[in-house]
Design an enzyme around this catalytic site. Structure first.
Site, PDB file in Angstrom:
ATOM      1  N   ASP A 114       0.814  -1.214   0.000  1.00  0.00           N
ATOM      2  CA  ASP A 114       0.000   0.000   0.000  1.00  0.00           C
ATOM      3  C   ASP A 114       0.848   1.265   0.000  1.00  0.00           C
ATOM      4  O   ASP A 114       1.386   1.651   1.027  1.00  0.00           O
ATOM      5  CB  ASP A 114      -0.912  -0.027   1.224  1.00  0.00           C
ATOM      6  CG  ASP A 114      -1.842   1.163   1.289  1.00  0.00           C
ATOM      7  OD1 ASP A 114      -1.866   1.958   0.341  1.00  0.00           O
ATOM      8  OD2 ASP A 114      -2.551   1.298   2.300  1.00  0.00           O
ATOM      9  N   ASP A 329      -0.582   8.071  -7.177  1.00  0.00           N
ATOM     10  CA  ASP A 329      -1.110   7.029  -6.305  1.00  0.00           C
ATOM     11  C   ASP A 329      -1.353   5.752  -7.095  1.00  0.00           C
ATOM     12  O   ASP A 329      -2.188   5.721  -8.001  1.00  0.00           O
ATOM     13  CB  ASP A 329      -2.414   7.512  -5.668  1.00  0.00           C
ATOM     14  CG  ASP A 329      -2.990   6.516  -4.677  1.00  0.00           C
ATOM     15  OD1 ASP A 329      -2.312   5.523  -4.363  1.00  0.00           O
ATOM     16  OD2 ASP A 329      -4.119   6.736  -4.212  1.00  0.00           O
TER      17      ASP A 329
END
Length: 449
Positions: A114, A329
């Site tokens: 992540d 991202d």
């Protein structure tokens, strides 16, 4: 110049949002403080969670919806960061996992890779409340290298929500997610093992109370953000602050995996590399901020200025100028742009594409075209400071039905995000110490590690 394409069916690839994996990643270690591993995608044949009845189009729209859910949590993170940690992770249908080990003797930790959060955590015995997991539950009492982190230690101060244990001086963490999933437990240090390399004293969360929508095939999460508790930051000197990934446009029939590398193996170099600066003076430190100056459609250049387009997050994030106006991202599928800028971009695209404009029947995306075979997509370039990233058609349009092609950028009033569809088939390298992000056009399906 327009590019005439027949866009492939895309199985969306994200690092982040959930915990639905059963396949383990494959790791290779070098002797030069570097390592690389596969990122296993949820819908890949390597994953036992693949549901054959789910179509490419269903997975595509599900990923788009998760992007909008993820976006809504960025703003709440800034508002809540002084009272509780809020992650953008939506634990529902996650995409990639890493397989590492913790403890002595080592126990497997299967966690989501992540880049949008920092804390590394896994479920631990004894459990006050734990979700069901397939991997072996970590028992700190059986590890000779496990140590609780005291309340007075610096890592405890790095948490936005931490308390002291009632019976001993142990830092206790509480970490919550946007869908009300959560993990609570003891902050500790432990030896992490990747392949044959052991890394001592990595700070992580030993979760004794965990709940929500987590899937049983995972046991926790591996934070790769820019904050002090992330794996990347804790490995900083060992890996020189470098990591990279290459995201593959997968189909359900493909056995190709994406790659993530750390250390010297993560250096992005050679012909075609362009680099832009990371903007480091912004909060929260978790996110990787870049400066986008413009987007070109063919030869028409649209200047990008978030102050002009009144992004509501600008003042709350402390943005005084146009620097750091977009977050890169790997966990958000779509690319989000200020609503006004997006409208200007759509107007140019509508004039450039000779096809029937229609509405997305799923009601997710706003710019779609109907064509029986293909559409002619103009070249689109993202102009970051010092780096012109020329996007391929698969980076900007997706075939969401047999005869329907939709633009994979969307409007936002809060955050601008350069999502993972825009990053596919680029080797994307982060040099935290050097303060840069680099892009190299790459056929990621042919990349070896």
């Amino acid at each position: 110049m327009a590019l005439h394409i027949a866009l492939p069916l895309l199985t969306i690839i994200c690092f982040i949002p959930g915990f639905c994996f059963t396949a383990a990643s494959r790791v290779s270690i070098s002797k030069t403080n570097s390592f690389s591993t596969d990122l296993i995608q949820r819908d890949s044949p390597f994953s036992h969670t693949t549901i054959p009845s789910t179509t490419h189009f269903d997975r595509l729209h599900n990923a788009f919806r998760r992007s909008f859910s993820r976006l809504s949590h960025y703003q709440s993170t800034l508002v809540a960061q002084k009272s509780a940690i809020q992650s953008r992770i939506i634990p529902s249908e996650g995409e990639y996992l890493m397989n590492i080990s913790i403890g002595t003797p080592p126990i497997q930790l299967i966690g989501i890779a992540d880049t949008g959060s920092d804390l590394i955590w896994t479920q631990c015995k004894p459990c006050t409340q734990c979700f069901k997991q397939t991997p072996t539950l970590f028992d700190p009492a059986k590890s000779t290298t496990y140590h609780d982190v005291p309340c007075s230690a610096k890592p405890c101060a790095e948490l936005y929500q931490a308390t002291c244990g009632s019976h001993h001086d142990t830092c206790m963490y509480s970490y919550s997610y946007g869908d009300r999933s959560y993990t609570k437990g003891d902050l500790a240090s432990e030896t992490f093992t990747v392949g044959s390399t052991s890394i001592p004293k990595i700070v992580f969360g030993c979760g004794h109370d965990n709940g929500g929508t987590f899937d049983e095939s995972g046991s926790g999460l591996i934070g790769l953000g820019g904050g002090s508790l992330s794996l990347v930051t804790q490995l900083g000197k060992t890996i020189g602050g470098k990591f990279s990934y290459c995201l593959v446009p997968l189909s359900a029939e493909s056995y190709v995996t994406s790659k993530i590398s750390f250390g010297s193996a993560a250096v992005v170099s050679g012909n075609g590399v362009v680099s832009t600066s990371l903007v480091s003076n912004k909060d929260p430190k978790t996110y990787y901020y870049l400066t986008l100056e413009a987007i070109s459609v063919g030869k028409q250049r649209l200047v990008y200025d978030t102050n002009h387009y009144n992004m509501t997050s600008s003042s709350k994030a402390g943005v005084a100028d146009n620097e750091g106006n977009i977050i890169i991202d790997s966990g958000t599928t779509l690319t989000f742009l200020p609503a006004g800028f997006y409208d200007d971009l759509v107007q140019v695209l509508e004039k450039s594409i000779e096809a029937e404009k229609v509405s997305d029947p799923k009601g997710v995306l706003s710019l779609c075209f109907r064509s029986e075979s293909s559409i002619s997509v103009p070249a689109i370039t993202a102009h970051f400071t010092g780096a012109d990233v020329v996007l391929n058609p698969l980076n900007t349009f997706a075939k969401v039905e047999d005869d329907l092609f939709c633009f994979t950028m969307a409007p936002s009033t809060d955050f601008a995000i350069f999502g993972n569809l825009a990053q596919m088939n680029f080797l994307v390298g982060y040099d935290i110490d050097g303060g840069t992000v680099s892009f190299k056009p790459t056929d990621c399906s042919r990349l070896t590690i």
